[in-house]
Design a protein around this motif. Structure first.
Motif, PDB file in Angstrom:
ATOM      1  N   ALA A  26       0.831  -1.211   0.000  1.00  0.00           N
ATOM      2  CA  ALA A  26       0.000   0.000   0.000  1.00  0.00           C
ATOM      3  C   ALA A  26       0.861   1.256   0.000  1.00  0.00           C
ATOM      4  O   ALA A  26       1.898   1.321   0.676  1.00  0.00           O
ATOM      5  N   LEU A  27       0.416   2.235  -0.775  1.00  0.00           N
ATOM      6  CA  LEU A  27       1.039   3.573  -0.781  1.00  0.00           C
ATOM      7  C   LEU A  27       0.276   4.463   0.195  1.00  0.00           C
ATOM      8  O   LEU A  27       0.859   5.169   1.002  1.00  0.00           O
ATOM      9  N   VAL A  28      -1.052   4.431   0.089  1.00  0.00           N
ATOM     10  CA  VAL A  28      -1.926   5.035   1.112  1.00  0.00           C
ATOM     11  C   VAL A  28      -2.519   3.857   1.879  1.00  0.00           C
ATOM     12  O   VAL A  28      -3.090   2.941   1.277  1.00  0.00           O
ATOM     13  N   LYS A  29      -2.346   3.878   3.192  1.00  0.00           N
ATOM     14  CA  LYS A  29      -2.593   2.675   4.001  1.00  0.00           C
ATOM     15  C   LYS A  29      -4.037   2.538   4.489  1.00  0.00           C
ATOM     16  O   LYS A  29      -4.666   3.525   4.875  1.00  0.00           O
ATOM     17  N   TYR A  30      -4.468   1.301   4.530  1.00  0.00           N
ATOM     18  CA  TYR A  30      -5.731   0.903   5.164  1.00  0.00           C
ATOM     19  C   TYR A  30      -5.408   0.556   6.619  1.00  0.00           C
ATOM     20  O   TYR A  30      -4.639  -0.369   6.882  1.00  0.00           O
ATOM     21  N   TRP A  31      -5.959   1.304   7.542  1.00  0.00           N
ATOM     22  CA  TRP A  31      -5.704   1.010   8.973  1.00  0.00           C
ATOM     23  C   TRP A  31      -6.907   1.510   9.749  1.00  0.00           C
ATOM     24  O   TRP A  31      -7.066   2.708   9.959  1.00  0.00           O
ATOM     25  N   GLY A  32      -7.763   0.596  10.137  1.00  0.00           N
ATOM     26  CA  GLY A  32      -9.037   0.947  10.768  1.00  0.00           C
ATOM     27  C   GLY A  32     -10.163   0.429   9.894  1.00  0.00           C
ATOM     28  O   GLY A  32     -10.143   0.615   8.679  1.00  0.00           O
ATOM     29  N   ASN A  81       5.591  12.734 -10.724  1.00  0.00           N
ATOM     30  CA  ASN A  81       6.317  13.659  -9.841  1.00  0.00           C
ATOM     31  C   ASN A  81       6.895  12.880  -8.647  1.00  0.00           C
ATOM     32  O   ASN A  81       6.245  12.680  -7.618  1.00  0.00           O
ATOM     33  N   LEU A  82       8.147  12.448  -8.818  1.00  0.00           N
ATOM     34  CA  LEU A  82       8.737  11.543  -7.824  1.00  0.00           C
ATOM     35  C   LEU A  82       9.017  12.230  -6.495  1.00  0.00           C
ATOM     36  O   LEU A  82       8.927  11.614  -5.436  1.00  0.00           O
ATOM     37  N   GLU A  83       9.329  13.514  -6.547  1.00  0.00           N
ATOM     38  CA  GLU A  83       9.598  14.233  -5.299  1.00  0.00           C
ATOM     39  C   GLU A  83       8.358  14.233  -4.399  1.00  0.00           C
ATOM     40  O   GLU A  83       8.429  13.925  -3.205  1.00  0.00           O
ATOM     41  N   GLU A  84       7.227  14.546  -4.996  1.00  0.00           N
ATOM     42  CA  GLU A  84       5.972  14.571  -4.222  1.00  0.00           C
ATOM     43  C   GLU A  84       5.527  13.159  -3.854  1.00  0.00           C
ATOM     44  O   GLU A  84       4.948  12.925  -2.796  1.00  0.00           O
ATOM     45  N   PHE A  85       5.764  12.217  -4.764  1.00  0.00           N
ATOM     46  CA  PHE A  85       5.421  10.807  -4.505  1.00  0.00           C
ATOM     47  C   PHE A  85       6.155  10.325  -3.245  1.00  0.00           C
ATOM     48  O   PHE A  85       5.556   9.726  -2.340  1.00  0.00           O
ATOM     49  N   ILE A  86       7.447  10.618  -3.193  1.00  0.00           N
ATOM     50  CA  ILE A  86       8.273  10.181  -2.060  1.00  0.00           C
ATOM     51  C   ILE A  86       7.747  10.768  -0.745  1.00  0.00           C
ATOM     52  O   ILE A  86       7.594  10.057   0.256  1.00  0.00           O
ATOM     53  N   LYS A  87       7.436  12.056  -0.777  1.00  0.00           N
ATOM     54  CA  LYS A  87       6.942  12.710   0.459  1.00  0.00           C
ATOM     55  C   LYS A  87       5.661  12.043   0.951  1.00  0.00           C
ATOM     56  O   LYS A  87       5.498  11.762   2.134  1.00  0.00           O
ATOM     57  N   LEU A  88       4.763  11.833   0.009  1.00  0.00           N
ATOM     58  CA  LEU A  88       3.463  11.279   0.402  1.00  0.00           C
ATOM     59  C   LEU A  88       3.602   9.841   0.913  1.00  0.00           C
ATOM     60  O   LEU A  88       3.031   9.474   1.955  1.00  0.00           O
ATOM     61  N   VAL A  89       4.385   9.038   0.198  1.00  0.00           N
ATOM     62  CA  VAL A  89       4.496   7.612   0.554  1.00  0.00           C
ATOM     63  C   VAL A  89       5.214   7.429   1.897  1.00  0.00           C
ATOM     64  O   VAL A  89       4.779   6.642   2.746  1.00  0.00           O
ATOM     65  N   GLU A  90       6.284   8.175   2.108  1.00  0.00           N
ATOM     66  CA  GLU A  90       6.997   8.032   3.388  1.00  0.00           C
ATOM     67  C   GLU A  90       6.152   8.555   4.547  1.00  0.00           C
ATOM     68  O   GLU A  90       6.131   7.976   5.638  1.00  0.00           O
ATOM     69  N   SER A  91       5.429   9.640   4.295  1.00  0.00           N
ATOM     70  CA  SER A  91       4.567  10.177   5.349  1.00  0.00           C
ATOM     71  C   SER A  91       3.467   9.170   5.714  1.00  0.00           C
ATOM     72  O   SER A  91       3.158   8.966   6.890  1.00  0.00           O
ATOM     73  N   GLU A  92       2.902   8.501   4.699  1.00  0.00           N
ATOM     74  CA  GLU A  92       1.879   7.480   4.970  1.00  0.00           C
ATOM     75  C   GLU A  92       2.449   6.362   5.849  1.00  0.00           C
ATOM     76  O   GLU A  92       1.795   5.905   6.790  1.00  0.00           O
ATOM     77  N   ALA A  93       3.665   5.913   5.505  1.00  0.00           N
ATOM     78  CA  ALA A  93       4.272   4.806   6.266  1.00  0.00           C
ATOM     79  C   ALA A  93       4.491   5.211   7.718  1.00  0.00           C
ATOM     80  O   ALA A  93       4.164   4.461   8.651  1.00  0.00           O
ATOM     81  N   LEU A  94       5.025   6.415   7.913  1.00  0.00           N
ATOM     82  CA  LEU A  94       5.319   6.836   9.284  1.00  0.00           C
ATOM     83  C   LEU A  94       4.036   7.151  10.049  1.00  0.00           C
ATOM     84  O   LEU A  94       3.968   6.936  11.266  1.00  0.00           O
ATOM     85  N   THR A  95       3.026   7.644   9.344  1.00  0.00           N
ATOM     86  CA  THR A  95       1.735   7.893  10.013  1.00  0.00           C
ATOM     87  C   THR A  95       1.128   6.577  10.497  1.00  0.00           C
ATOM     88  O   THR A  95       0.604   6.494  11.609  1.00  0.00           O
ATOM     89  N   LEU A  96       1.203   5.552   9.650  1.00  0.00           N
ATOM     90  CA  LEU A  96       0.688   4.237  10.053  1.00  0.00           C
ATOM     91  C   LEU A  96       1.334   3.809  11.377  1.00  0.00           C
ATOM     92  O   LEU A  96       0.645   3.403  12.322  1.00  0.00           O
ATOM     93  N   HIS A  97       2.646   3.926  11.433  1.00  0.00           N
ATOM     94  CA  HIS A  97       3.341   3.494  12.654  1.00  0.00           C
ATOM     95  C   HIS A  97       3.116   4.463  13.813  1.00  0.00           C
ATOM     96  O   HIS A  97       3.088   4.049  14.975  1.00  0.00           O
ATOM     97  N   ALA A  98       2.886   5.724  13.492  1.00  0.00           N
ATOM     98  CA  ALA A  98       2.541   6.690  14.546  1.00  0.00           C
ATOM     99  C   ALA A  98       1.187   6.338  15.167  1.00  0.00           C
ATOM    100  O   ALA A  98       0.978   6.501  16.378  1.00  0.00           O
ATOM    101  N   MET A  99       0.277   5.844  14.343  1.00  0.00           N
ATOM    102  CA  MET A  99      -1.035   5.408  14.864  1.00  0.00           C
ATOM    103  C   MET A  99      -0.848   4.238  15.837  1.00  0.00           C
ATOM    104  O   MET A  99      -1.538   4.148  16.848  1.00  0.00           O
TER     105      MET A  99
END
Ligand code: DP6
Length: 361
Positions: free
Chosen positions: A29-35, A257-275
């Motif tokens: 997943a790039l945007v995560k299912y959690w909940g 747009n790889l720069e924006e892709f990277i920001k979004l994907v890494e933020s999703e991963a860290l948000t999942l773990h922050a949850m």
């Protein structure tokens, strides 16, 4: 399509026996299912790359039985009987029986194996449930041949979702979206769809190297993790963020747009773990080596300007995502810098793939 569209018409024939085999890939997943809420309805929409070589192959042999009072099946995993998988399969069969009512008419022998080493810590529920669902749909097609292809795939995804949410994104390729979203036509909470907007070619051959940081049993299962989103203090903001990220991805994916892709994907991963870390009870699935790898990725990206990024699933392993054009350099980086953080130096190369395939014979 609604739930009623997945109720079958009258079966036209009931073969005495047969066997079908399907191979289904895993997905990341790039945007995560959690909940989620019952039954298997996601709290927010998600999107994933379908993978290629990380896959489960499942065959289902079926034989008509006399009594139709209950489910009857044997389960073999990598050639050996696997009793501890049976309760999960039984729950799955109970959930889907209404939609595939031939289940109690047959005795099934389900044989399943993974392309990746078992105990690698890679979740096999997505590929496993997708492969099993395709087998069951294939049998249904023998009973009722008029089912058209789009219903066939939507229903396979619908059934797979009832086995494991993320499994519904493993039926097709290359990017699959699941969960109703007002700006994504035909999106549904009930099944995954092929991403309906423009996808830049760079994403069609994207690579995913899975760095196997920790191969042991997870401390907290995904099932429990999902439940902990109920009453979670940040849940509503998190769900809204996933909706917004799917909106943002539309131009990112079209433009490449790889720069924006990277920001979004890494933020999703860290948000999942922050949850996970802010659940009650709280938990951490990352290991020290997960963080070492993340830091090395950031340093390498900064120093070389190579568009490589990471994502995480519900575990300690790191998925390294990069365009195929930079593969050679990234492979050197993995060997030289990252392999030392993997358990027994193990990692698995994969890339974006195109979904389930039928295996003959
Ligand atoms: C973190 O699909 O494994 O990988 O529906 O309970 O089987 P169940 O959960 P599961 O959850 C996957 C969570 C994730 C994110 C994702 O794949 O979107």
């Amino acid at each position: 399509m609604t739930e009623n569209d997945f109720l079958p018409g009258a079966y036209q024939k009931m073969p005495e026996n047969g066997k079908v085999t399907w191979k289904a890939p895993s997905n990341i997943a790039l945007v995560k299912y959690w909940g989620k809420r019952p039954v298997q309805i996601p709290a927010n929409p998600s999107i994933s790359f379908t993978l290629d070589s990380c896959a489960t192959t499942t065959s289902v042999a079926f034989e008509k039985k006399d009594a139709i009072d209950g489910f009857s099946f044997d389960l073999l995993f990598e050639g050996q009987p696997k009793e501890d998988f049976k309760p999960k399969i039984r729950t799955f069969l109970e959930r889907i029986e209404k939609y595939v009512p031939f289940l109690k008419e047959y005795h099934f022998t389900i044989e399943t194996s993974n392309s990746f080493p078992h105990s690698s810590g890679i979740a096999s529920s997505a590929s496993g449930m997708a492969a099993l669902s395709m087998c069951l749909m294939d049998i249904e097609k023998q009973l009722n041949p008029i089912i058209d292809e789009s219903l066939f795939h939507a229903k396979a995804s619908y059934l797979a979702r009832l086995g494991s949410g993320s499994a519904c994104r493993s039926i097709k390729g290359n990017l699959v979206q699941w969960g109703a979203h007002e700006n994504i036509p035909n999106s549904s909470d009930l099944y995954g769809i092929e991403y309906p907007f423009e996808i830049n070619p760079v994403f069609k051959s994207y690579c995913d190297t899975i760095l196997l940081v920790h191969k042991g049993q997870k401390q907290v299962s995904s099932t429990v993790g999902h439940q902990l989103m109920h009453g979670h203090p940040y849940a509503e903001n998190r769900f809204q963020q996933a909706f917004d990220n799917l909106d943002k991805l539309k131009t990112i994916l079209a433009e490449g747009n790889l720069e924006e892709f990277i920001k979004l994907v890494e933020s999703e991963a860290l948000t999942l773990h922050a949850m996970m870390m802010t659940s009650m009870p709280y938990f951490i699935l990352m290991k020290p080596d997960t963080l070492e790898i993340i830091n090395k990725i950031w340093e390498y990206r900064e120093a070389t300007k190579t568009p490589v990024c990471f994502t995480l699933d519900a575990g300690a392993n790191v998925h390294l995502l990069y365009p195929s054009s930079v593969k050679e350099n990234v492979l050197d980086f993995i060997k030289d810098e990252l392999a030392e953080h993997c358990e027994n130096g193990q990692y698995i190369h994969d890339q974006v793939g195109s979904g389930t395939i039928k295996i003959n014979g």
